[in-house]
Motif scaffolding. Structure first.
Motif, PDB file in Angstrom:
ATOM      1  N   GLN A   6      82.829  20.280  54.969  1.00  0.00           N
ATOM      2  CA  GLN A   6      83.910  21.215  54.642  1.00  0.00           C
ATOM      3  C   GLN A   6      84.602  20.824  53.338  1.00  0.00           C
ATOM      4  O   GLN A   6      84.971  21.695  52.549  1.00  0.00           O
ATOM      5  N   GLN A   7      84.759  19.529  53.101  1.00  0.00           N
ATOM      6  CA  GLN A   7      85.359  19.071  51.851  1.00  0.00           C
ATOM      7  C   GLN A   7      84.486  19.455  50.661  1.00  0.00           C
ATOM      8  O   GLN A   7      84.988  19.855  49.621  1.00  0.00           O
ATOM      9  N   ASP A  59      84.899  23.187  50.086  1.00  0.00           N
ATOM     10  CA  ASP A  59      86.208  23.466  49.472  1.00  0.00           C
ATOM     11  C   ASP A  59      86.222  23.116  47.982  1.00  0.00           C
ATOM     12  O   ASP A  59      86.755  23.867  47.168  1.00  0.00           O
ATOM     13  N   SER A  80      84.115  31.273  50.333  1.00  0.00           N
ATOM     14  CA  SER A  80      83.317  30.067  50.534  1.00  0.00           C
ATOM     15  C   SER A  80      81.861  30.437  50.816  1.00  0.00           C
ATOM     16  O   SER A  80      81.582  31.239  51.699  1.00  0.00           O
TER      17      SER A  80
END
Length: 177
Positions: A123-124, A127, A138
């Motif tokens: 997820q990082q 992002d 995204s």
């Protein structure tokens, strides 16, 4: 300085992510991203052929100047590692067949280049890809990983064996002094 178009590939037998960016000086611009999916019920050679054809089509459509591929490491299941390695081989073959040089990066190198540390969560990475490329939304995790690989290459990496980080070396998949 003219812009350079970079194709990043996150290889997988079921789903292979691709991401195309342009680097113009220090500026990165999103061009395209997506996934190439193979039929789980098809034979292995058919699935590898689908992957080869899909990457060849991406090369023909977006005309990249360079490519970057994530390196596959050994998983717990040796059979899965073998299958993933074959998918990666089909991807690399398609890139070379398309006339591209291929830079290779470990997952740790990609995460370090995009997020700042090699143990970043998926997820990082997603992002940071959104932030670095100023995306409205995204991308899928496979496409985001491919874009991250392209970003890693754009940030000065030239793949294993030709790292543009003088004074550093790779040990255990990590950059160290």
């Amino acid at each position: 300085m003219s812009s350079v178009r970079i194709l990043g590939i996150d290889p997988g037998l079921r789903v292979t992510g691709f991401g195309v960016i342009e680097k113009d000086g220090n500026q990165l611009r999103y061009v395209a991203s997506g996934c190439i999916k193979s039929n789980d019920k098809a034979s292995l050679p058919t699935r590898l052929g689908t992957l080869f054809a899909g990457i060849s089509e991406v090369i023909e459509t977006y005309r990249p100047d360079q490519s970057a591929v994530e390196i596959v490491f050994v998983n717990v299941n040796p059979q899965s590692t073998l299958l993933l390695g074959q998918a990666r081989g089909a991807a690399v073959t398609a890139l070379v067949h398309g006339g591209l040089s291929v830079a290779e990066y470990t997952a740790l190198q990609v995460k370090q280049a995009v997020v700042g540390h090699g143990k970043a969560a998926k997820q990082q990475v997603q992002d940071m890809v959104v932030r670095l490329l100023s995306l409205a939304g995204s991308p899928s995790s496979d496409a985001a990983d491919a874009l991250a690989c392209a970003i890693c290459h754009a940030h000065g990496g030239q793949g294993l064996g030709a790292l543009a980080t003088a004074g550093y070396r790779v040990r255990g998949g990590r950059l160290i002094r």
